[in-house]
Design an enzyme around this catalytic site. Structure first.
Site, mmCIF file in Angstrom:
data_model
loop_
_atom_site.group_PDB
_atom_site.id
_atom_site.type_symbol
_atom_site.label_atom_id
_atom_site.label_comp_id
_atom_site.label_asym_id
_atom_site.label_seq_id
_atom_site.Cartn_x
_atom_site.Cartn_y
_atom_site.Cartn_z
ATOM 1 N N ALA A 20 0.825 -1.208 0.000
ATOM 2 C CA ALA A 20 0.000 0.000 0.000
ATOM 3 C C ALA A 20 0.859 1.257 0.000
ATOM 4 C CB ALA A 20 -0.917 -0.019 1.220
ATOM 5 N N ALA A 21 2.054 1.150 -0.576
ATOM 6 C CA ALA A 21 2.961 2.296 -0.500
ATOM 7 C C ALA A 21 2.756 3.292 -1.640
ATOM 8 C CB ALA A 21 4.410 1.814 -0.498
ATOM 9 N N ARG A 26 -2.739 8.350 -10.374
ATOM 10 C CA ARG A 26 -3.856 8.433 -11.323
ATOM 11 C C ARG A 26 -5.183 8.798 -10.658
ATOM 12 N NH1 ARG A 26 -2.252 2.680 -13.899
ATOM 13 N NH2 ARG A 26 -1.210 2.529 -11.875
ATOM 14 N N GLY A 150 -0.942 -6.152 -16.268
ATOM 15 C CA GLY A 150 0.125 -7.015 -16.743
ATOM 16 C C GLY A 150 -0.494 -8.242 -17.408
ATOM 17 N N ASN A 370 -46.509 14.302 19.726
ATOM 18 C CA ASN A 370 -46.825 14.728 18.363
ATOM 19 C C ASN A 370 -46.087 16.028 18.072
ATOM 20 O OD1 ASN A 370 -48.831 14.178 15.984
ATOM 21 N ND2 ASN A 370 -48.675 16.393 16.307
ATOM 22 N N ALA A 373 -46.264 19.984 12.097
ATOM 23 C CA ALA A 373 -45.538 20.381 10.885
ATOM 24 C C ALA A 373 -44.792 21.691 11.114
ATOM 25 C CB ALA A 373 -46.524 20.538 9.735
ATOM 26 N N ARG A 433 -48.023 33.343 20.517
ATOM 27 C CA ARG A 433 -48.273 34.190 19.335
ATOM 28 C C ARG A 433 -49.100 35.425 19.711
ATOM 29 N NH1 ARG A 433 -51.438 29.273 17.994
ATOM 30 N NH2 ARG A 433 -53.560 29.781 18.580
HETATM 31 C C1 UD1 Z 1 0.190 -4.176 -10.881
HETATM 32 C C2 UD1 Z 1 0.949 -5.360 -11.514
HETATM 33 C C3 UD1 Z 1 0.213 -5.776 -12.774
HETATM 34 C C4 UD1 Z 1 -1.207 -6.153 -12.442
HETATM 35 C C5 UD1 Z 1 -1.930 -5.047 -11.692
HETATM 36 C C6 UD1 Z 1 -3.234 -5.577 -11.103
HETATM 37 C C7 UD1 Z 1 3.339 -5.278 -11.028
HETATM 38 C C8 UD1 Z 1 4.684 -4.879 -11.570
HETATM 39 N N1 UD1 Z 1 2.308 -4.973 -11.822
HETATM 40 O O1 UD1 Z 1 0.218 -3.095 -11.798
HETATM 41 O O2 UD1 Z 1 0.876 -6.886 -13.376
HETATM 42 O O3 UD1 Z 1 -1.929 -6.477 -13.631
HETATM 43 O O4 UD1 Z 1 -1.146 -4.573 -10.571
HETATM 44 O O5 UD1 Z 1 -3.979 -4.588 -10.496
HETATM 45 O O6 UD1 Z 1 3.267 -5.853 -9.983
HETATM 46 N N2 UD1 Z 1 3.150 -0.505 -4.592
HETATM 47 C C9 UD1 Z 1 3.994 -0.306 -3.534
HETATM 48 N N3 UD1 Z 1 5.267 0.120 -3.785
HETATM 49 C C10 UD1 Z 1 5.740 0.335 -5.035
HETATM 50 C C11 UD1 Z 1 4.859 0.122 -6.119
HETATM 51 C C12 UD1 Z 1 3.564 -0.299 -5.874
HETATM 52 O O7 UD1 Z 1 3.624 -0.506 -2.386
HETATM 53 O O8 UD1 Z 1 6.915 0.714 -5.158
HETATM 54 C C13 UD1 Z 1 1.772 -0.979 -4.315
HETATM 55 C C14 UD1 Z 1 0.701 0.021 -4.678
HETATM 56 O O9 UD1 Z 1 0.370 0.812 -3.557
HETATM 57 C C15 UD1 Z 1 -0.454 -0.862 -5.105
HETATM 58 C C16 UD1 Z 1 0.223 -2.122 -5.614
HETATM 59 O O10 UD1 Z 1 1.533 -2.113 -5.108
HETATM 60 O O11 UD1 Z 1 -1.260 -1.227 -3.992
HETATM 61 C C17 UD1 Z 1 0.234 -2.187 -7.127
HETATM 62 O O12 UD1 Z 1 0.900 -1.051 -7.630
HETATM 63 P P1 UD1 Z 1 0.352 -0.274 -8.891
HETATM 64 O O13 UD1 Z 1 1.276 0.837 -9.196
HETATM 65 O O14 UD1 Z 1 -1.085 0.042 -8.718
HETATM 66 O O15 UD1 Z 1 0.555 -1.402 -10.010
HETATM 67 P P2 UD1 Z 1 -0.208 -1.601 -11.379
HETATM 68 O O16 UD1 Z 1 0.388 -0.682 -12.397
HETATM 69 O O17 UD1 Z 1 -1.655 -1.520 -11.169
HETATM 70 CA CA CA Z 2 -3.021 -1.007 -9.415
#
Ligand code: UD1
Ligand code: CA
Length: 455
Positions: A20-21, A26, A150, A370, A373, A433
């Site tokens: 979740a980093a 986007r 991917g 009650n 209104a 009133r």
């Molecule tokens: C990624 C996959 C892709 C897949 C898609 C599915 C890779 C290289 N690509 O692409 O094959 O089809 O998800 O949704 O794995 N994150 C980090 N640190 C980083 C990069 C990412 O914690 O340095 C976390 C993001 O917060 C996210 C997850 O990894 O929760 C996926 O990263 P994101 O950049 O969304 O990858 P996609 O381009 O969607």
């Molecule tokens: Ca993603």
């Protein structure tokens, strides 16, 4: 949803790494992506709920720097910080120290995949457990629009060869509709060992977790494949993706509500939250929005165009149409709240009626009251909020303003159109009133004046 095969190896310990980093560029938002909500709950909470449901031995969440808000949501788990965002493979490496010596399987799940269910995580686990030759397994899916995902490159015999990111894909790869969902599971002893061999020679210059597939294949090992459902596996990268996920989650919640005995007159227009609780034989009209923390008793009717959030409704209550119930509202059994009524931080007693055009805020209203209104509790003096108390059986005449702090005793009557500023004792009748005047023939004289003015 995927059918979970019999788990005959549930003793293989499972650890989960949640990524979740990423900031989620986007999304065009100041809020970290995984905190955007689906059905009233941050995405990461959905993911953690599914993860927790499979009872893993350990969960490590990888967050970015300055993501204290995300850390707070994940506080029950181990948190590591990926200081530099160098790719999914690099992100997983950050969890290495925390999982030192762990024996079992490690699943990697993305924090931006909120529709993933616990059953699918289990299915992945079983893919490793049931075939000892698999070193890792990939969860693939066939989305309606593969763009952005991917692609899974397979050999003619159907076995996986590699995962190729869209930007690095060749024209053959782009023809395939089988995509990587991002969920992968590994044998712990292999994962960290192989990860250090991942290179960043790709268009983005990132260390891809997905490269482990070709590394493992090149060393002659086996990679398992599970194909899941698109409605569960879409990743959220943009606001459009978020809206799609919301609509899928709403459908799940509607199905769950109806299966539990709720009539949704027009299901597609009923909006629910993850934590909505319904009793039996509830009816919900079209265009009703139930925000977070709504609990509904048995035989309640919520009529069209009502908006509720932070509300508890007891049995046999009728709400709306067009009612707005805000946080802190508790409605006791048999009470009725009608059209264009707003209630906030108020307790409405048993069988009380607030039928039309009223605002009741910061109030304790007794039983069998009650409220006429147009009654307004004037709870705010510009600086602070004050309490209104209305005793059992009281009658508040239409268009009255109750200026808080104020109390109206049991069975008291307030005459219509009153502005009440002093407490009213029980059984009193109070009216504020101005006295009504009668001018004999006055109407005729007034009309006469109007016609001379015109000529
Ligand atoms: C990624 C996959 C892709 C897949 C898609 C599915 C890779 C290289 N690509 O692409 O094959 O089809 O998800 O949704 O794995 N994150 C980090 N640190 C980083 C990069 C990412 O914690 O340095 C976390 C993001 O917060 C996210 C997850 O990894 O929760 C996926 O990263 P994101 O950049 O969304 O990858 P996609 O381009 O969607
Ligand atoms: Ca993603």
């Amino acid at each position: 949803m995927s059918k979970v095969p019999k788990d005959d190896s549930s003793d293989t310990p499972l650890a989960v790494i949640v990524l979740a980093a990423g900031h989620g560029t986007r999304m065009q938002s100041e809020l970290p992506k995984v905190l955007h909500q689906v059905a009233g709950l941050p995405m990461i909470d959905h993911v953690l709920d599914s993860v927790e449901a499979v009872s893993p031995a350990k969960v490590v969440v990888v967050i970015g720097p300055n993501m204290e808000d995300v850390g707070r949501v994940c506080r029950h788990h181990t948190i590591v910080v990926q200081e530099e965002r160098l790719g999914t493979g690099h992100a997983v490496l950050q969890a290495k120290d925390e999982l030192e010596g762990f024996v079992g399987n490690i699943a990697v799940i993305f924090g931006d995949t909120p529709l993933l269910t616990a059953d699918t995580i289990l299915l992945m686990k079983q893919t490793l457990d049931n075939d000892r030759k698999n070193i890792l397994a990939v969860l693939g899916f066939k989305p309606k629009i593969p763009k952005g995902y991917g692609r899974i490159r397979c050999k003619i015999d159907g076995t996986i060869e590699a995962i190729v990111e869209e930007l690095d894909a060749n024209s053959e790869d782009l023809k395939t509709t089988l995509c990587n969902s991002g969920v992968m599971i590994f044998r712990a002893e292999v994962m960290f060992k192989e990860l250090v061999n991942v290179k960043n020679q790709n268009v983005k210059g990132e260390y891809y977790l997905t490269d482990l597939v070709s590394l493992v294949r090149d060393s002659g090992e086996k990679v398992g494949l599970v194909v899941g459902l698109p409605d569960e596996l879409q990743g959220i990268n943009s606001r459009m993706d978020l809206a799609n996920a919301e609509s899928i989650m709403q459908n799940r919640l509607r199905v769950r509500a109806m299966a539990g005995g709720v009539t949704l007159i027009d299901p597609g227009t009923t909006w629910l939250s993850m934590d909505t609780i319904f009793g039996k034989d509830v009816t919900v009209g079209p265009n009703v929005f139930l925000g977070k923390s709504v609990e509904v008793g048995d035989r309640v009717e919520i009529k069209a165009f009502s908006h509720l959030e932070g509300v508890k409704l007891s049995n046999d209550v009728v709400i709306g149409p067009f009612a707005r119930l805000r946080p802190g509202t508790v409605i006791d059994s048999g009470a009725k709240v009608g059209n264009f009524v707003e209630i906030k931080a108020a307790h409405i007693g048993r069988a009380t009626k607030v039928s039309h055009l009223s605002y009741i805020g910061d109030s304790n209203v007794g039983q069998g009251v009650n409220i006429g209104a147009g009654t307004i509790t004037c709870n705010y003096d510009g600086l602070t909020k004050h309490l209104t108390e209305i005793g059992d059986g009281a009658f508040i005449g239409s268009n009255s303003a109750l200026v808080a702090p104020i109390s109206v005793g049991e069975n008291a009557i307030v005459g219509a159109g009153s502005v009440v500023t002093d407490d009213i004792e029980e059984d009193e009748l109070s009216v504020t009133r101005a006295e009504q005047k009668h001018l004999k023939g006055g109407a005729k004289r007034w009309r006469g004046r109007r016609s001379t003015d015109k000529s």
